[in-house]
Write a protein that holds these residues in place. Structure first.
Motif, PDB file in Angstrom:
ATOM      1  N   GLU A 266      19.332   6.429  20.498  1.00  0.00           N
ATOM      2  CA  GLU A 266      18.329   7.354  20.860  1.00  0.00           C
ATOM      3  C   GLU A 266      18.165   8.950  20.819  1.00  0.00           C
ATOM      4  O   GLU A 266      17.227   9.518  21.128  1.00  0.00           O
ATOM      5  CB  GLU A 266      19.384   7.873  22.537  1.00  0.00           C
ATOM      6  CG  GLU A 266      19.046   8.606  23.553  1.00  0.00           C
ATOM      7  CD  GLU A 266      19.748   9.150  24.583  1.00  0.00           C
ATOM      8  OE1 GLU A 266      20.091   9.812  24.806  1.00  0.00           O
ATOM      9  OE2 GLU A 266      20.806   7.416  25.452  1.00  0.00           O
ATOM     10  N   LEU A 267      18.965   9.116  20.417  1.00  0.00           N
ATOM     11  CA  LEU A 267      19.003  10.878  19.156  1.00  0.00           C
ATOM     12  C   LEU A 267      18.186  10.918  18.954  1.00  0.00           C
ATOM     13  O   LEU A 267      17.135  11.178  18.606  1.00  0.00           O
ATOM     14  CB  LEU A 267      20.158  11.289  18.769  1.00  0.00           C
ATOM     15  CG  LEU A 267      21.030  11.663  19.792  1.00  0.00           C
ATOM     16  CD1 LEU A 267      22.608  12.265  18.845  1.00  0.00           C
ATOM     17  CD2 LEU A 267      20.702  13.018  20.532  1.00  0.00           C
ATOM     18  N   ARG A 268      17.579   9.473  17.595  1.00  0.00           N
ATOM     19  CA  ARG A 268      16.304   9.058  16.797  1.00  0.00           C
ATOM     20  C   ARG A 268      15.464   9.203  16.941  1.00  0.00           C
ATOM     21  O   ARG A 268      14.626   9.552  16.514  1.00  0.00           O
ATOM     22  CB  ARG A 268      16.947   8.270  15.678  1.00  0.00           C
ATOM     23  CG  ARG A 268      15.713   7.528  14.844  1.00  0.00           C
ATOM     24  CD  ARG A 268      16.725   6.486  14.004  1.00  0.00           C
ATOM     25  NE  ARG A 268      17.637   6.967  13.572  1.00  0.00           N
ATOM     26  CZ  ARG A 268      18.658   5.702  13.183  1.00  0.00           C
ATOM     27  NH1 ARG A 268      18.769   4.863  14.696  1.00  0.00           N
ATOM     28  NH2 ARG A 268      19.709   6.187  13.426  1.00  0.00           N
ATOM     29  N   HIS A 269      14.985   8.245  18.727  1.00  0.00           N
ATOM     30  CA  HIS A 269      14.277   8.249  19.167  1.00  0.00           C
ATOM     31  C   HIS A 269      13.796   9.746  19.360  1.00  0.00           C
ATOM     32  O   HIS A 269      12.826  10.315  20.143  1.00  0.00           O
ATOM     33  CB  HIS A 269      14.103   7.359  20.425  1.00  0.00           C
ATOM     34  CG  HIS A 269      13.924   5.519  19.988  1.00  0.00           C
ATOM     35  ND1 HIS A 269      12.810   5.806  19.146  1.00  0.00           N
ATOM     36  CD2 HIS A 269      15.094   5.308  19.813  1.00  0.00           C
ATOM     37  CE1 HIS A 269      12.841   3.922  19.551  1.00  0.00           C
ATOM     38  NE2 HIS A 269      14.402   3.672  18.918  1.00  0.00           N
ATOM     39  N   ARG A 270      14.509  10.887  20.261  1.00  0.00           N
ATOM     40  CA  ARG A 270      14.288  11.461  20.821  1.00  0.00           C
ATOM     41  C   ARG A 270      13.713  12.867  19.484  1.00  0.00           C
ATOM     42  O   ARG A 270      12.710  12.968  19.224  1.00  0.00           O
ATOM     43  CB  ARG A 270      14.577  12.335  21.195  1.00  0.00           C
ATOM     44  CG  ARG A 270      15.972  11.848  22.372  1.00  0.00           C
ATOM     45  CD  ARG A 270      16.724  12.786  22.945  1.00  0.00           C
ATOM     46  NE  ARG A 270      17.182  12.402  24.103  1.00  0.00           N
ATOM     47  CZ  ARG A 270      18.666  12.397  24.936  1.00  0.00           C
ATOM     48  NH1 ARG A 270      18.952  13.318  24.013  1.00  0.00           N
ATOM     49  NH2 ARG A 270      19.598  11.863  25.855  1.00  0.00           N
ATOM     50  N   ALA A 271      14.508  12.815  18.187  1.00  0.00           N
ATOM     51  CA  ALA A 271      13.478  13.223  17.209  1.00  0.00           C
ATOM     52  C   ALA A 271      12.750  12.783  16.428  1.00  0.00           C
ATOM     53  O   ALA A 271      11.748  13.449  16.588  1.00  0.00           O
ATOM     54  CB  ALA A 271      14.748  13.250  15.880  1.00  0.00           C
ATOM     55  N   GLU A 272      11.902  11.282  16.707  1.00  0.00           N
ATOM     56  CA  GLU A 272      11.049  11.375  17.075  1.00  0.00           C
ATOM     57  C   GLU A 272      10.070  11.645  17.795  1.00  0.00           C
ATOM     58  O   GLU A 272       8.752  12.035  16.974  1.00  0.00           O
ATOM     59  CB  GLU A 272      10.997   9.850  16.429  1.00  0.00           C
ATOM     60  CG  GLU A 272      11.379   9.196  15.459  1.00  0.00           C
ATOM     61  CD  GLU A 272      12.190   7.412  15.574  1.00  0.00           C
ATOM     62  OE1 GLU A 272      11.342   7.211  15.886  1.00  0.00           O
ATOM     63  OE2 GLU A 272      12.904   6.613  13.974  1.00  0.00           O
TER      64      GLU A 272
ATOM     65  N   ARG B  82      10.275  14.572  19.911  1.00  0.00           N
ATOM     66  CA  ARG B  82       9.529  15.974  19.102  1.00  0.00           C
ATOM     67  C   ARG B  82       8.789  15.869  17.426  1.00  0.00           C
ATOM     68  O   ARG B  82       7.942  17.121  17.625  1.00  0.00           O
ATOM     69  CB  ARG B  82      11.057  16.412  18.675  1.00  0.00           C
ATOM     70  CG  ARG B  82      12.037  16.636  20.170  1.00  0.00           C
ATOM     71  CD  ARG B  82      12.943  17.252  19.481  1.00  0.00           C
ATOM     72  NE  ARG B  82      13.957  17.794  21.034  1.00  0.00           N
ATOM     73  CZ  ARG B  82      14.696  17.121  20.583  1.00  0.00           C
ATOM     74  NH1 ARG B  82      15.956  17.014  19.734  1.00  0.00           N
ATOM     75  NH2 ARG B  82      16.333  17.086  21.739  1.00  0.00           N
ATOM     76  N   LYS B  83       9.114  15.166  16.896  1.00  0.00           N
ATOM     77  CA  LYS B  83       8.356  15.452  15.581  1.00  0.00           C
ATOM     78  C   LYS B  83       7.275  15.200  15.787  1.00  0.00           C
ATOM     79  O   LYS B  83       5.837  16.285  15.418  1.00  0.00           O
ATOM     80  CB  LYS B  83       8.482  14.678  14.675  1.00  0.00           C
ATOM     81  CG  LYS B  83       9.643  14.928  14.115  1.00  0.00           C
ATOM     82  CD  LYS B  83      10.271  13.947  12.962  1.00  0.00           C
ATOM     83  CE  LYS B  83      11.655  14.461  11.972  1.00  0.00           C
ATOM     84  NZ  LYS B  83      11.931  13.567  10.957  1.00  0.00           N
ATOM     85  N   THR B  84       7.199  14.178  16.794  1.00  0.00           N
ATOM     86  CA  THR B  84       5.466  13.715  17.592  1.00  0.00           C
ATOM     87  C   THR B  84       3.821  14.955  18.106  1.00  0.00           C
ATOM     88  O   THR B  84       2.872  14.325  17.716  1.00  0.00           O
ATOM     89  CB  THR B  84       5.051  11.912  17.457  1.00  0.00           C
ATOM     90  OG1 THR B  84       5.711  12.370  18.494  1.00  0.00           O
ATOM     91  CG2 THR B  84       5.347  11.077  16.968  1.00  0.00           C
ATOM     92  N   SER B  85       5.306  15.541  18.456  1.00  0.00           N
ATOM     93  CA  SER B  85       4.672  16.298  19.993  1.00  0.00           C
ATOM     94  C   SER B  85       4.205  17.440  19.473  1.00  0.00           C
ATOM     95  O   SER B  85       3.864  18.181  19.835  1.00  0.00           O
ATOM     96  CB  SER B  85       5.210  15.974  20.731  1.00  0.00           C
ATOM     97  OG  SER B  85       7.330  16.705  21.264  1.00  0.00           O
TER      98      SER B  85
END
Length: 112
Positions: free
Chosen positions: A100-106, A108-111
């Motif tokens: 879940e944290l990995r998906h959130r970080a990804e 954030r990077k794309t936005s």
């Protein structure tokens, strides 16, 4: 034909609904009530109690008890089997949180 409307949830569709007595649960698992009590003493599962104080088990708890039985049948002491299952559950939860944290970080990077 009855009108279509919201469906009333059936408690038996709920994996956490305490539907099974200790005797029925033991029969389903091919074990004894004392085995299920030992799982409770080792804090692997905590069955709910009926108004009369009788243990009631859910399908989810029966799956956990079945896993414990597999380990015990393979020669693992019951205390160790309970600890193994608790650690497996904690590991699975940690993996879920990490994903879940990995998906959130990804995101954030794309936005950004």
């Amino acid at each position: 034909m009855p009108p279509a409307g919201p469906r009333t949830p059936d408690p038996l569709d709920d994996d956490d609904y305490p539907a099974y007595t200790i005797g029925r649960a033991a029969d389903m698992l091919g074990t004894t009530p004392s085995f299920l009590r030992a799982l409770g003493e080792n804090r692997l599962i905590a069955p709910l109690r009926s108004e009369g104080g009788h243990r009631r088990y859910s399908r989810y708890q029966l799956r956990i008890a079945a896993r414990a039985r597999e380990l015990v049948d393979a020669g693992t002491p019951i205390e160790a089997a309970c600890r193994i299952i608790i650690l497996e559950d904690q590991l699975e939860e940690a993996r879920r949180i990490n994903e879940e944290l990995r998906h959130r970080a990804e995101r954030r990077k794309t936005s950004a």
